[in-house]
Motif scaffolding. Sequence first.
Motif, PDB file in Angstrom:
ATOM      1  N   ALA A   1      -1.390  -4.678 -10.001  1.00 24.87           N
ATOM      2  CA  ALA A   1      -0.703  -4.823  -8.719  1.00 24.87           C
ATOM      3  C   ALA A   1       0.433  -3.800  -8.605  1.00 24.87           C
ATOM      4  O   ALA A   1       0.691  -3.259  -7.524  1.00 24.87           O
ATOM      5  CB  ALA A   1      -0.157  -6.240  -8.561  1.00 24.87           C
ATOM      6  N   GLY A   2       1.095  -3.527  -9.727  1.00 22.31           N
ATOM      7  CA  GLY A   2       2.136  -2.498  -9.729  1.00 22.31           C
ATOM      8  C   GLY A   2       1.585  -1.142  -9.349  1.00 22.31           C
ATOM      9  O   GLY A   2       2.201  -0.397  -8.569  1.00 22.31           O
ATOM     10  N   VAL A   3       0.417  -0.813  -9.866  1.00 28.14           N
ATOM     11  CA  VAL A   3      -0.233   0.451  -9.492  1.00 28.14           C
ATOM     12  C   VAL A   3      -0.568   0.431  -8.006  1.00 28.14           C
ATOM     13  O   VAL A   3      -0.337   1.400  -7.288  1.00 28.14           O
ATOM     14  CB  VAL A   3      -1.494   0.707 -10.351  1.00 28.14           C
ATOM     15  CG1 VAL A   3      -2.326   1.848  -9.792  1.00 28.14           C
ATOM     16  CG2 VAL A   3      -1.092   0.993 -11.788  1.00 28.14           C
ATOM     17  N   GLY A   4      -1.114  -0.695  -7.543  1.00 24.76           N
ATOM     18  CA  GLY A   4      -1.441  -0.817  -6.122  1.00 24.76           C
ATOM     19  C   GLY A   4      -0.219  -0.646  -5.233  1.00 24.76           C
ATOM     20  O   GLY A   4      -0.270   0.047  -4.209  1.00 24.76           O
ATOM     21  N   LEU A   5       0.895  -1.261  -5.621  1.00 26.30           N
ATOM     22  CA  LEU A   5       2.135  -1.100  -4.855  1.00 26.30           C
ATOM     23  C   LEU A   5       2.619   0.339  -4.896  1.00 26.30           C
ATOM     24  O   LEU A   5       3.057   0.890  -3.875  1.00 26.30           O
ATOM     25  CB  LEU A   5       3.221  -2.025  -5.407  1.00 26.30           C
ATOM     26  CG  LEU A   5       3.049  -3.511  -5.130  1.00 26.30           C
ATOM     27  CD1 LEU A   5       4.070  -4.317  -5.922  1.00 26.30           C
ATOM     28  CD2 LEU A   5       3.167  -3.798  -3.645  1.00 26.30           C
ATOM     29  N   TYR A   6       2.544   0.952  -6.049  1.00 30.47           N
ATOM     30  CA  TYR A   6       2.970   2.345  -6.196  1.00 30.47           C
ATOM     31  C   TYR A   6       2.164   3.256  -5.277  1.00 30.47           C
ATOM     32  O   TYR A   6       2.699   4.182  -4.675  1.00 30.47           O
ATOM     33  CB  TYR A   6       2.825   2.790  -7.652  1.00 30.47           C
ATOM     34  CG  TYR A   6       3.317   4.190  -7.891  1.00 30.47           C
ATOM     35  CD1 TYR A   6       4.660   4.429  -8.134  1.00 30.47           C
ATOM     36  CD2 TYR A   6       2.446   5.268  -7.854  1.00 30.47           C
ATOM     37  CE1 TYR A   6       5.132   5.706  -8.345  1.00 30.47           C
ATOM     38  CE2 TYR A   6       2.906   6.562  -8.057  1.00 30.47           C
ATOM     39  CZ  TYR A   6       4.245   6.780  -8.302  1.00 30.47           C
ATOM     40  OH  TYR A   6       4.704   8.058  -8.503  1.00 30.47           O
ATOM     41  N   LEU A   7       0.863   2.986  -5.158  1.00 29.75           N
ATOM     42  CA  LEU A   7      -0.007   3.800  -4.316  1.00 29.75           C
ATOM     43  C   LEU A   7       0.281   3.602  -2.833  1.00 29.75           C
ATOM     44  O   LEU A   7       0.020   4.495  -2.025  1.00 29.75           O
ATOM     45  CB  LEU A   7      -1.477   3.496  -4.619  1.00 29.75           C
ATOM     46  CG  LEU A   7      -1.932   3.902  -6.015  1.00 29.75           C
ATOM     47  CD1 LEU A   7      -3.302   3.303  -6.316  1.00 29.75           C
ATOM     48  CD2 LEU A   7      -1.947   5.414  -6.169  1.00 29.75           C
ATOM     49  N   GLY A   8       0.791   2.446  -2.454  1.00 28.15           N
ATOM     50  CA  GLY A   8       1.269   2.215  -1.101  1.00 28.15           C
ATOM     51  C   GLY A   8       0.218   1.996  -0.030  1.00 28.15           C
ATOM     52  O   GLY A   8       0.484   2.263   1.144  1.00 28.15           O
ATOM     53  N   THR A   9      -0.972   1.511  -0.388  1.00 26.25           N
ATOM     54  CA  THR A   9      -1.978   1.188   0.619  1.00 26.25           C
ATOM     55  C   THR A   9      -2.564  -0.181   0.335  1.00 26.25           C
ATOM     56  O   THR A   9      -2.619  -0.610  -0.826  1.00 26.25           O
ATOM     57  CB  THR A   9      -3.138   2.213   0.655  1.00 26.25           C
ATOM     58  OG1 THR A   9      -3.880   2.109  -0.540  1.00 26.25           O
ATOM     59  CG2 THR A   9      -2.649   3.627   0.863  1.00 26.25           C
ATOM     60  N   LEU A  10      -3.030  -0.823   1.377  1.00 24.22           N
ATOM     61  CA  LEU A  10      -3.694  -2.105   1.199  1.00 24.22           C
ATOM     62  C   LEU A  10      -4.970  -1.947   0.373  1.00 24.22           C
ATOM     63  O   LEU A  10      -5.277  -2.786  -0.470  1.00 24.22           O
ATOM     64  CB  LEU A  10      -4.018  -2.722   2.563  1.00 24.22           C
ATOM     65  CG  LEU A  10      -4.701  -4.076   2.538  1.00 24.22           C
ATOM     66  CD1 LEU A  10      -3.833  -5.108   1.832  1.00 24.22           C
ATOM     67  CD2 LEU A  10      -5.035  -4.532   3.945  1.00 24.22           C
TER      68      LEU A  10
END
Length: 149
Positions: free
Chosen positions: A96-105
């Motif tokens: 989830a941290g990677v997902g947040l870092y990437l900044g897209t749904l």
Amino acid sequence: MKHFPDLPPIWMLGAMLLSWILATMVPILSLFSLGLRWLGLFWLLLAALLVLWSAFWFWRKKTTIEPHKTAQTLIVSGPFWLTRNPIYLAMVVAAAGVGLYLGTLSGIIPVIALAIVLHRRFVLPEEAGLKAAFGAEADAYFEKTRRWI
């Protein structure tokens, strides 16, 4: 797929890679902000610390950390007091941290799949093994401690 190493870190890295691919190739609802990047990095750090804390308890109790192996001890202290699966929780938090870092749904979608895979392939079989090995002691632990959070 016969010789695929069925290990949780492989699944986590796969989810992270898929998050990056989806965020890059199919950026759904771009939410890029510096705050999200910092939050993503914080979640990665938090996940790493939770894995280290959990690994310390496996070492301290002299039981296996490897999935699909029979535990010699039921760990109920340290992070296992908060959740029955702190390492799997940390893997989901890291993804989830990677997902947040990437900044897209679209970068978050693989995190859901990772949680489902970890739950079905590792959590449920491990809990059955603990129940078989430790009986009523495992039942009491399961009753008072949440599976995830």
